[in-house]
Scaffold this motif. Sequence first.
Motif, PDB file in Angstrom:
ATOM      1  N   PHE A 137       0.828  -1.198   0.000  1.00 54.69           N
ATOM      2  CA  PHE A 137       0.000   0.000   0.000  1.00 54.69           C
ATOM      3  C   PHE A 137       0.864   1.251   0.000  1.00 54.69           C
ATOM      4  CE2 PHE A 137      -2.584  -3.244   1.989  1.00 54.69           C
ATOM      5  CZ  PHE A 137      -3.870  -2.998   1.531  1.00 54.69           C
ATOM      6  N   ASP A 138       0.548   2.173  -0.881  1.00 54.17           N
ATOM      7  CA  ASP A 138       1.010   3.533  -0.678  1.00 54.17           C
ATOM      8  C   ASP A 138       0.405   4.034   0.626  1.00 54.17           C
ATOM      9  OD1 ASP A 138       1.933   6.251  -1.377  1.00 54.17           O
ATOM     10  OD2 ASP A 138      -0.213   6.632  -1.658  1.00 54.17           O
ATOM     11  N   TRP A 139       0.954   5.116   1.162  1.00 51.42           N
ATOM     12  CA  TRP A 139       0.434   5.634   2.424  1.00 51.42           C
ATOM     13  C   TRP A 139      -0.420   6.889   2.238  1.00 51.42           C
ATOM     14  CZ3 TRP A 139      -0.281   3.411   6.868  1.00 51.42           C
ATOM     15  CH2 TRP A 139      -0.671   4.201   7.944  1.00 51.42           C
ATOM     16  N   ASP A 140       0.216   8.000   1.834  1.00 48.15           N
ATOM     17  CA  ASP A 140      -0.467   9.291   1.788  1.00 48.15           C
ATOM     18  C   ASP A 140      -1.624   9.282   0.796  1.00 48.15           C
ATOM     19  OD1 ASP A 140       1.364  10.594   3.624  1.00 48.15           O
ATOM     20  OD2 ASP A 140       2.824  10.504   2.002  1.00 48.15           O
ATOM     21  N   ASN A 141      -2.791   9.631   1.277  1.00 50.13           N
ATOM     22  CA  ASN A 141      -4.020   9.685   0.482  1.00 50.13           C
ATOM     23  C   ASN A 141      -4.448   8.325  -0.063  1.00 50.13           C
ATOM     24  OD1 ASN A 141      -5.080  12.473   0.455  1.00 50.13           O
ATOM     25  ND2 ASN A 141      -3.019  12.933  -0.306  1.00 50.13           N
ATOM     26  N   VAL A 162      -0.272  -9.774  -3.946  1.00 48.08           N
ATOM     27  CA  VAL A 162      -1.666 -10.165  -4.168  1.00 48.08           C
ATOM     28  C   VAL A 162      -2.500  -8.931  -4.478  1.00 48.08           C
ATOM     29  CG1 VAL A 162      -3.729 -11.036  -2.992  1.00 48.08           C
ATOM     30  CG2 VAL A 162      -1.526 -12.218  -2.737  1.00 48.08           C
ATOM     31  N   LEU A 163      -2.284  -7.891  -3.723  1.00 43.97           N
ATOM     32  CA  LEU A 163      -3.044  -6.653  -3.835  1.00 43.97           C
ATOM     33  C   LEU A 163      -2.075  -5.494  -3.736  1.00 43.97           C
ATOM     34  CD1 LEU A 163      -6.284  -5.732  -1.869  1.00 43.97           C
ATOM     35  CD2 LEU A 163      -4.265  -4.256  -1.703  1.00 43.97           C
ATOM     36  N   ALA A 164      -2.323  -4.435  -4.496  1.00 46.53           N
ATOM     37  CA  ALA A 164      -1.555  -3.200  -4.354  1.00 46.53           C
ATOM     38  C   ALA A 164      -2.523  -2.038  -4.403  1.00 46.53           C
ATOM     39  CB  ALA A 164      -0.500  -3.074  -5.448  1.00 46.53           C
ATOM     40  N   GLY A 165      -2.315  -1.066  -3.508  1.00 41.45           N
ATOM     41  CA  GLY A 165      -3.203   0.087  -3.444  1.00 41.45           C
ATOM     42  C   GLY A 165      -2.446   1.387  -3.569  1.00 41.45           C
ATOM     43  N   GLY A 166      -3.005   2.327  -4.333  1.00 40.38           N
ATOM     44  CA  GLY A 166      -2.374   3.623  -4.497  1.00 40.38           C
ATOM     45  C   GLY A 166      -3.353   4.674  -4.976  1.00 40.38           C
ATOM     46  N   MET A 181       3.907  -0.162  -8.989  1.00 36.23           N
ATOM     47  CA  MET A 181       3.564  -1.043  -7.876  1.00 36.23           C
ATOM     48  C   MET A 181       2.143  -1.576  -8.019  1.00 36.23           C
ATOM     49  SD  MET A 181       3.467   0.087  -3.847  1.00 36.23           S
ATOM     50  CE  MET A 181       1.987   1.117  -3.883  1.00 36.23           C
ATOM     51  N   VAL A 182       1.197  -0.684  -8.312  1.00 38.10           N
ATOM     52  CA  VAL A 182      -0.202  -1.100  -8.438  1.00 38.10           C
ATOM     53  C   VAL A 182      -0.382  -2.003  -9.656  1.00 38.10           C
ATOM     54  CG1 VAL A 182      -2.560  -0.271  -8.783  1.00 38.10           C
ATOM     55  CG2 VAL A 182      -1.049   0.921  -7.195  1.00 38.10           C
ATOM     56  N   LEU A 183       0.301  -1.682 -10.747  1.00 37.89           N
ATOM     57  CA  LEU A 183       0.209  -2.478 -11.971  1.00 37.89           C
ATOM     58  C   LEU A 183       0.689  -3.905 -11.744  1.00 37.89           C
ATOM     59  CD1 LEU A 183      -0.448  -2.262 -15.042  1.00 37.89           C
ATOM     60  CD2 LEU A 183       1.963  -1.674 -15.391  1.00 37.89           C
ATOM     61  N   ASP A 184       1.671  -4.107 -10.866  1.00 41.72           N
ATOM     62  CA  ASP A 184       2.270  -5.423 -10.647  1.00 41.72           C
ATOM     63  C   ASP A 184       1.372  -6.392  -9.871  1.00 41.72           C
ATOM     64  OD1 ASP A 184       4.555  -4.732 -12.013  1.00 41.72           O
ATOM     65  OD2 ASP A 184       5.827  -4.502 -10.239  1.00 41.72           O
ATOM     66  N   ALA A 185       0.337  -5.911  -9.220  1.00 45.05           N
ATOM     67  CA  ALA A 185      -0.491  -6.793  -8.382  1.00 45.05           C
ATOM     68  C   ALA A 185      -1.129  -7.897  -9.217  1.00 45.05           C
ATOM     69  CB  ALA A 185      -1.578  -5.979  -7.681  1.00 45.05           C
ATOM     70  N   VAL A 240      -7.356   1.434  -6.452  1.00 41.08           N
ATOM     71  CA  VAL A 240      -7.013   2.821  -6.781  1.00 41.08           C
ATOM     72  C   VAL A 240      -8.020   3.765  -6.142  1.00 41.08           C
ATOM     73  CG1 VAL A 240      -6.805   4.523  -8.640  1.00 41.08           C
ATOM     74  CG2 VAL A 240      -5.918   2.203  -8.959  1.00 41.08           C
ATOM     75  N   LEU A 241      -7.530   4.722  -5.344  1.00 38.71           N
ATOM     76  CA  LEU A 241      -8.373   5.814  -4.878  1.00 38.71           C
ATOM     77  C   LEU A 241      -8.200   6.981  -5.841  1.00 38.71           C
ATOM     78  CD1 LEU A 241      -8.122   5.822  -0.986  1.00 38.71           C
ATOM     79  CD2 LEU A 241      -9.547   4.466  -2.512  1.00 38.71           C
ATOM     80  N   ASN A 242      -9.301   7.480  -6.349  1.00 38.64           N
ATOM     81  CA  ASN A 242      -9.270   8.443  -7.452  1.00 38.64           C
ATOM     82  C   ASN A 242      -8.952   9.848  -6.967  1.00 38.64           C
ATOM     83  OD1 ASN A 242      -9.606   9.946  -9.746  1.00 38.64           O
ATOM     84  ND2 ASN A 242     -11.772   9.472 -10.016  1.00 38.64           N
TER      85      ASN A 242
END
Length: 420
Positions: free
Chosen positions: A67-71, A323-327, A335-339, A345-347
């Motif tokens: 997971f990314d952190w900020d936002n 398994v999961l990536a969030g950004g 990073m998110v593409l590799d999941a 994705v939060l817009n």
Amino acid sequence: MTATPSGTVASPAGDLNTSDKKRCPQLELAANWSGDNARLIQDAIDKYGRCSWKAGNPPQVRPYAVFDWDNTVIKNDISDQTIFWALRNDKILQPPGRNWHNTSRYMTVQGAVALRRACGSLAKPGKPLPTSTNLRCADEILSVRKTQKTTDGKAVFYGENQRYMQAMYAWVGQIMQGYTPAQLRAIAAEARDAALSAPIGATQEVGSSTETAWIRYYPEMNDLIRTLKRAGIEPWIVSASPKEFADVWGPGVGVDSAHTIGISQVVRNGKLTGHLKGCGGLPDGSDAIMPYIDGKRCFINQTILGVKGARALRPMPTSLRPVLAGGDATTDVSMVLDAKGVHVVLNRNKAELMCRAYDNADKRWAVNPMFIEPLPKMEGTYPCSTTAFTDAAGNPGPVRRANGSIIPDQEDTVFGLTQP
């Protein structure tokens, strides 16, 4: 079944039967997610989590999520709030030799001169700058953080590989050189406490500017991370903020410092320096990469999987991917593409990420409005076919799929309601 944002329908996870799926840890706040996102996420948890392990034994490569952190896990930005707090409390130290080139290898002459003129006479090297009272110094530092320009509009950074680095993000940690890691964590903790106690919407005066003063954890992301842990999927934080900042914030969602990746600085004689720890075996030195776009992929592969050298810069085989990536932003794209299970994705209307999310090439992109103060629908379309991609030199271009084809321009379709 509920349709996903692109109109496709999610398929059930693996070959699990009803009784198997009942044993899988479930999202408690699934109803708070948009569209079919909770189902896409739950399917990935069911497929890769402990309830699908043969004889209950984990696979050779323990499943993990990033997971990314900020936002992404929180609303707002921990680097912003820590720098704001440091400026308001005189915690930024005069750099060695009063030379601001010592804070970044990418700093321009114009940037270093502006900072020295504003701050150079105010303290000896290694001593606190009086930024709570000297607005000129505070404003110059804040302008670099917010705009990458001096207060009179000159560029402060130049020359970084823009798929590996965002020099301004790295600078947040580099201007805190001279502290021990424990001291920097203590500063970050003070900033955290202030941001969490401030009411939503609160502002503060920093220098002569009015800035955001609050942060909140997203309950939905807390629920997701804790569900992953119960399912035997290890969550990691991969942040473009300094690691010491992320170390302080991660426990709020049950992620300890051993599972936190951030901008890491070289420590000498117990104190942080202005140099960064590297990844990918880059020939131009360790200061040339941080957890940013392809740099996030590199540090994930190096830290979590133990991959060394140039191989860490490239995507791993599917079996080794998260398994999961969030950004939420461009910094998270690779990073998110590799999941391999689901891309969360939060817009925030960040073009390259949203182009890939709305293209939904593998039908596993879960696009969600921000859970607090979501953005309304973006006018027009994302310029995916022309300028949404930024190359290493900073040049714009089209966003391409893995096969080289160009993603067409995309409409913004997952957004918050406009407030009356």
